[in-house]
Design an enzyme around this catalytic site. Structure first.
Site, PDB file in Angstrom:
ATOM      1  N   GLY A  43       0.829  -1.216   0.000  1.00  0.00           N
ATOM      2  CA  GLY A  43       0.000   0.000   0.000  1.00  0.00           C
ATOM      3  C   GLY A  43       0.857   1.257   0.000  1.00  0.00           C
ATOM      4  O   GLY A  43       0.406   2.326   0.429  1.00  0.00           O
ATOM      5  N   ALA A  44       2.092   1.123  -0.505  1.00  0.00           N
ATOM      6  CA  ALA A  44       3.087   2.212  -0.417  1.00  0.00           C
ATOM      7  C   ALA A  44       2.663   3.500  -1.117  1.00  0.00           C
ATOM      8  O   ALA A  44       3.129   4.579  -0.758  1.00  0.00           O
ATOM      9  CB  ALA A  44       4.412   1.731  -0.999  1.00  0.00           C
ATOM     10  N   ARG A  45       1.776   3.391  -2.108  1.00  0.00           N
ATOM     11  CA  ARG A  45       1.366   4.611  -2.823  1.00  0.00           C
ATOM     12  C   ARG A  45       0.232   5.343  -2.113  1.00  0.00           C
ATOM     13  O   ARG A  45      -0.175   6.423  -2.525  1.00  0.00           O
ATOM     14  CB  ARG A  45       0.943   4.270  -4.251  1.00  0.00           C
ATOM     15  CG  ARG A  45       2.100   3.948  -5.175  1.00  0.00           C
ATOM     16  CD  ARG A  45       1.624   3.800  -6.612  1.00  0.00           C
ATOM     17  NE  ARG A  45       0.499   2.892  -6.757  1.00  0.00           N
ATOM     18  CZ  ARG A  45      -0.734   3.252  -7.144  1.00  0.00           C
ATOM     19  NH1 ARG A  45      -0.998   4.498  -7.438  1.00  0.00           N
ATOM     20  NH2 ARG A  45      -1.693   2.346  -7.254  1.00  0.00           N
ATOM     21  N   LYS A 103     -12.616   6.904   3.708  1.00  0.00           N
ATOM     22  CA  LYS A 103     -12.451   5.720   4.561  1.00  0.00           C
ATOM     23  C   LYS A 103     -13.454   4.632   4.195  1.00  0.00           C
ATOM     24  O   LYS A 103     -14.641   4.921   4.012  1.00  0.00           O
ATOM     25  CB  LYS A 103     -12.604   6.125   6.037  1.00  0.00           C
ATOM     26  CG  LYS A 103     -12.303   5.003   7.003  1.00  0.00           C
ATOM     27  CD  LYS A 103     -12.024   5.503   8.396  1.00  0.00           C
ATOM     28  CE  LYS A 103     -11.770   4.350   9.355  1.00  0.00           C
ATOM     29  NZ  LYS A 103     -10.623   3.509   8.943  1.00  0.00           N
ATOM     30  N   HIS A 145     -13.825  10.722  10.572  1.00  0.00           N
ATOM     31  CA  HIS A 145     -12.745  10.470   9.613  1.00  0.00           C
ATOM     32  C   HIS A 145     -13.046  11.113   8.269  1.00  0.00           C
ATOM     33  O   HIS A 145     -14.190  11.464   7.975  1.00  0.00           O
ATOM     34  CB  HIS A 145     -12.537   8.962   9.416  1.00  0.00           C
ATOM     35  CG  HIS A 145     -11.806   8.312  10.551  1.00  0.00           C
ATOM     36  ND1 HIS A 145     -12.437   7.901  11.703  1.00  0.00           N
ATOM     37  CD2 HIS A 145     -10.488   8.021  10.711  1.00  0.00           C
ATOM     38  CE1 HIS A 145     -11.537   7.381  12.535  1.00  0.00           C
ATOM     39  NE2 HIS A 145     -10.351   7.445  11.956  1.00  0.00           N
ATOM     40  N   MET A 197      -1.272   6.593   3.859  1.00  0.00           N
ATOM     41  CA  MET A 197      -0.429   6.127   4.972  1.00  0.00           C
ATOM     42  C   MET A 197       0.854   5.493   4.460  1.00  0.00           C
ATOM     43  O   MET A 197       1.939   5.706   5.010  1.00  0.00           O
ATOM     44  CB  MET A 197      -1.201   5.082   5.794  1.00  0.00           C
ATOM     45  CG  MET A 197      -2.128   5.651   6.801  1.00  0.00           C
ATOM     46  SD  MET A 197      -1.268   6.484   8.143  1.00  0.00           S
ATOM     47  CE  MET A 197      -0.817   5.093   9.172  1.00  0.00           C
ATOM     48  N   THR A 223      -7.284  -1.377   8.859  1.00  0.00           N
ATOM     49  CA  THR A 223      -8.399  -1.635   9.775  1.00  0.00           C
ATOM     50  C   THR A 223      -9.521  -2.371   9.038  1.00  0.00           C
ATOM     51  O   THR A 223      -9.436  -2.603   7.832  1.00  0.00           O
ATOM     52  CB  THR A 223      -8.931  -0.307  10.354  1.00  0.00           C
ATOM     53  OG1 THR A 223      -9.188   0.589   9.267  1.00  0.00           O
ATOM     54  CG2 THR A 223      -7.938   0.308  11.314  1.00  0.00           C
ATOM     55  N   PHE A 241      -1.958   3.985  15.285  1.00  0.00           N
ATOM     56  CA  PHE A 241      -0.538   4.084  15.628  1.00  0.00           C
ATOM     57  C   PHE A 241      -0.205   5.383  16.364  1.00  0.00           C
ATOM     58  O   PHE A 241       0.935   5.563  16.788  1.00  0.00           O
ATOM     59  CB  PHE A 241       0.320   4.049  14.358  1.00  0.00           C
ATOM     60  CG  PHE A 241       0.442   2.701  13.705  1.00  0.00           C
ATOM     61  CD1 PHE A 241       1.094   1.655  14.353  1.00  0.00           C
ATOM     62  CD2 PHE A 241      -0.046   2.471  12.426  1.00  0.00           C
ATOM     63  CE1 PHE A 241       1.241   0.409  13.738  1.00  0.00           C
ATOM     64  CE2 PHE A 241       0.100   1.237  11.800  1.00  0.00           C
ATOM     65  CZ  PHE A 241       0.742   0.204  12.457  1.00  0.00           C
TER      66      PHE A 241
HETATM   67  N1  LIG Z   1      -3.525   2.092  12.226  1.00  0.00           N
HETATM   68  C1  LIG Z   1      -3.486   3.396  11.968  1.00  0.00           C
HETATM   69  O1  LIG Z   1      -2.981   4.215  12.742  1.00  0.00           O
HETATM   70  C2  LIG Z   1      -4.073   3.889  10.682  1.00  0.00           C
HETATM   71  C3  LIG Z   1      -3.990   5.230  10.309  1.00  0.00           C
HETATM   72  C4  LIG Z   1      -4.503   5.607   9.083  1.00  0.00           C
HETATM   73  C5  LIG Z   1      -5.099   4.653   8.263  1.00  0.00           C
HETATM   74  N2  LIG Z   1      -5.180   3.372   8.681  1.00  0.00           N
HETATM   75  C6  LIG Z   1      -5.715   2.312   7.825  1.00  0.00           C
HETATM   76  O2  LIG Z   1      -4.734   2.030   6.835  1.00  0.00           O
HETATM   77  C7  LIG Z   1      -5.359   1.601   5.641  1.00  0.00           C
HETATM   78  C8  LIG Z   1      -4.891   2.462   4.474  1.00  0.00           C
HETATM   79  O3  LIG Z   1      -5.360   3.769   4.651  1.00  0.00           O
HETATM   80  P1  LIG Z   1      -5.002   4.928   3.605  1.00  0.00           P
HETATM   81  O4  LIG Z   1      -5.773   6.105   4.028  1.00  0.00           O
HETATM   82  O5  LIG Z   1      -3.535   5.006   3.430  1.00  0.00           O
HETATM   83  O6  LIG Z   1      -5.672   4.305   2.289  1.00  0.00           O
HETATM   84  P2  LIG Z   1      -5.286   4.601   0.750  1.00  0.00           P
HETATM   85  O7  LIG Z   1      -6.503   4.253  -0.039  1.00  0.00           O
HETATM   86  O8  LIG Z   1      -4.692   5.953   0.614  1.00  0.00           O
HETATM   87  O9  LIG Z   1      -4.135   3.528   0.466  1.00  0.00           O
HETATM   88  C9  LIG Z   1      -4.382   2.155   0.261  1.00  0.00           C
HETATM   89  C10 LIG Z   1      -3.287   1.621  -0.628  1.00  0.00           C
HETATM   90  O10 LIG Z   1      -3.503   0.221  -0.793  1.00  0.00           O
HETATM   91  C11 LIG Z   1      -3.227  -0.093  -2.142  1.00  0.00           C
HETATM   92  N3  LIG Z   1      -3.903  -1.318  -2.524  1.00  0.00           N
HETATM   93  C12 LIG Z   1      -5.219  -1.495  -2.765  1.00  0.00           C
HETATM   94  N4  LIG Z   1      -5.436  -2.773  -3.149  1.00  0.00           N
HETATM   95  C13 LIG Z   1      -4.239  -3.386  -3.127  1.00  0.00           C
HETATM   96  C14 LIG Z   1      -3.792  -4.702  -3.442  1.00  0.00           C
HETATM   97  N5  LIG Z   1      -4.648  -5.626  -3.892  1.00  0.00           N
HETATM   98  N6  LIG Z   1      -2.490  -4.997  -3.303  1.00  0.00           N
HETATM   99  C15 LIG Z   1      -1.613  -4.069  -2.877  1.00  0.00           C
HETATM  100  N7  LIG Z   1      -1.962  -2.795  -2.592  1.00  0.00           N
HETATM  101  C16 LIG Z   1      -3.262  -2.466  -2.714  1.00  0.00           C
HETATM  102  C17 LIG Z   1      -3.715   1.110  -2.949  1.00  0.00           C
HETATM  103  O11 LIG Z   1      -3.061   1.184  -4.203  1.00  0.00           O
HETATM  104  C18 LIG Z   1      -3.269   2.246  -2.034  1.00  0.00           C
HETATM  105  O12 LIG Z   1      -1.944   2.619  -2.335  1.00  0.00           O
HETATM  106  C19 LIG Z   1      -6.871   1.662   5.919  1.00  0.00           C
HETATM  107  O13 LIG Z   1      -7.332   0.407   6.318  1.00  0.00           O
HETATM  108  C20 LIG Z   1      -6.972   2.636   7.081  1.00  0.00           C
HETATM  109  O14 LIG Z   1      -8.100   2.410   7.875  1.00  0.00           O
HETATM  110  C21 LIG Z   1      -4.688   2.980   9.864  1.00  0.00           C
HETATM  111  O1  LIG Z   2      -7.633   7.171   7.952  1.00  0.00           O
HETATM  112  C1  LIG Z   2      -8.050   6.107   8.418  1.00  0.00           C
HETATM  113  O2  LIG Z   2      -8.685   5.281   7.750  1.00  0.00           O
HETATM  114  C2  LIG Z   2      -7.752   5.790   9.838  1.00  0.00           C
HETATM  115  N1  LIG Z   2      -8.088   4.618  10.287  1.00  0.00           N
HETATM  116  C3  LIG Z   2      -7.816   4.117  11.583  1.00  0.00           C
HETATM  117  C4  LIG Z   2      -9.085   3.611  12.212  1.00  0.00           C
HETATM  118  O3  LIG Z   2      -9.927   2.994  11.518  1.00  0.00           O
HETATM  119  O4  LIG Z   2      -9.251   3.761  13.419  1.00  0.00           O
HETATM  120  C5  LIG Z   2      -6.998   5.010  12.461  1.00  0.00           C
HETATM  121  C6  LIG Z   2      -7.107   6.452  12.158  1.00  0.00           C
HETATM  122  C7  LIG Z   2      -7.042   6.767  10.668  1.00  0.00           C
END
Ligand SMILES: NC(=O)c1ccc[n+]([C@@H]2O[C@H](COP(=O)([O-])OP(=O)(O)OC[C@H]3O[C@@H](n4cnc5c(N)ncnc54)[C@H](O)[C@@H]3O)[C@@H](O)[C@H]2O)c1
Ligand SMILES: O=C(O)C1=N[C@H](C(=O)O)CCC1
Length: 265
Positions: free
Chosen positions: A10-12, A158, A154, A15, A100, A127
């Site tokens: 999910g590097a692009r 999301k 959010h 997050m 999540t 995190f």
């Molecule tokens: N734990 C935390 O603190 C925290 C904070 C923010 C977001 N999140 C969670 O992190 C996740 C990503 O959030 P985001 O806002 O960066 O989303 P985003 O949509 O910006 O990024 C998701 C990435 O996953 C990639 N992706 C999608 N399908 C894929 C596949 N089959 N194989 C590989 N890569 C794939 C997409 O190309 C994209 O780069 C969500 O589940 C979000 O809830 C968690």
């Molecule tokens: O941006 C999001 O998506 C986030 N997801 C996490 C959650 O589901 O709690 C943490 C905060 C950002």
């Protein structure tokens, strides 16, 4: 500290791109590859906005086989995150999962897999250190206030609701809160969903709006008083010290750790 070889899935993303910067800027971390659903065969620095000269894989198993990483950081989608986490454990790669939207059954299955494989994993719904404290303070408050509602807010891109943080907060509160049916016993919803989701009697309300990043307020009510505990993330950099901590700690655990509150002192 010895070097930790890392793959980011999910590097692009919002997050993931922040996690790439963290890994590049951390002396004892080495980015060995990234996983995406497109750009197979390309180098990451051929994609706009990235400098790291590492391969992009669409097949995570091929990625693990060819790059032999220590840790997978997964920041993808609820569906694909589960698949990646399972595959990492099967290949002996330690997952640090920020993605999540995992169900209780998913977590149980992953816990069993870590036990079978004797390899550690960290799944952290949030995190941000401030968010961990907000959850811990809410758990403390719940011993004294049985009536509680969670409002999580959010950005509108999301995918999952309630948020991982909202669910984790309700779970932590449930561990200490005396069971109570909140609100009026005869209350009924004129519009379905008006009272929010219900986890163990705790209501969780999910707000989705452009302009927001990640915010949560936990509201407690008592006789003639309320208590509000709130955390706000204003950017994705706010999550990165927790990602760093998780990557360092996952090297020393041999079970599933669900939530950073279990590793911060
Ligand atoms: N734990 C935390 O603190 C925290 C904070 C923010 C977001 N999140 C969670 O992190 C996740 C990503 O959030 P985001 O806002 O960066 O989303 P985003 O949509 O910006 O990024 C998701 C990435 O996953 C990639 N992706 C999608 N399908 C894929 C596949 N089959 N194989 C590989 N890569 C794939 C997409 O190309 C994209 O780069 C969500 O589940 C979000 O809830 C968690
Ligand atoms: O941006 C999001 O998506 C986030 N997801 C996490 C959650 O589901 O709690 C943490 C905060 C950002």
């Amino acid at each position: 500290m010895s070097e930790i070889k890392i793959v980011i899935a999910g590097a692009r993303g919002r997050m993931g791109s922040e996690a790439v910067k963290l890994v590049e800027d951390t002396k004892h971390f080495q980015l060995v590859a990234v996983v995406d659903h497109k750009y197979e065969g390309m180098r990451l620095n051929q994609i706009e906005g990235f400098n790291a000269d590492v391969p992009v894989y669409t097949d995570i198993e091929k990625c693990f086989f060819e790059t032999n990483p220590d840790v997978l950081i997964d920041l993808t989608t609820p569906e694909i995150g589960k698949v990646h986490t399972k595959k990492a454990l099967l290949y002996g790669v330690r997952p640090v999962v920020g993605t999540t939207g995992f169900s209780e059954a998913d977590l149980k299955e992953l816990q069993q897999l870590t036990e079978e494989k004797g390899i550690g994993a960290i799944i952290a719904p949030n995190f941000a250190i401030g968010a961990i404290l907000m959850m811990k303070f809410s758990q403390m408050a719940a011993k004294y206030f049985q009536d509680v509602e969670i409002i999580e807010q959010h950005h509108d891109q999301k995918l999952d609701a309630p948020s991982g943080t909202g669910l984790k907060t309700a779970e932590m509160i449930s561990e200490v809160r005396e069971e109570k049916q909140q609100g009026h016993p005869n209350e009924h919803e004129i519009l379905p969903g008006a009272r929010g989701a219900n986890m163990n009697g705790i209501r969780i309300h999910s707000v989705r709006l452009p302009g927001l990043i990640a915010h949560q307020e936990v509201l407690f009510g008592g006789d003639g008083q309320t208590l509000k505990i709130r955390h706000d993330s204003y950017n994705r950099a706010s999550f990165m010290s927790g990602v760093k901590l998780a990557v360092e700690n996952v090297m020393n655990v041999d079970l599933l750790v669900y939530g950073l509150e279990n590793i911060i002192e």
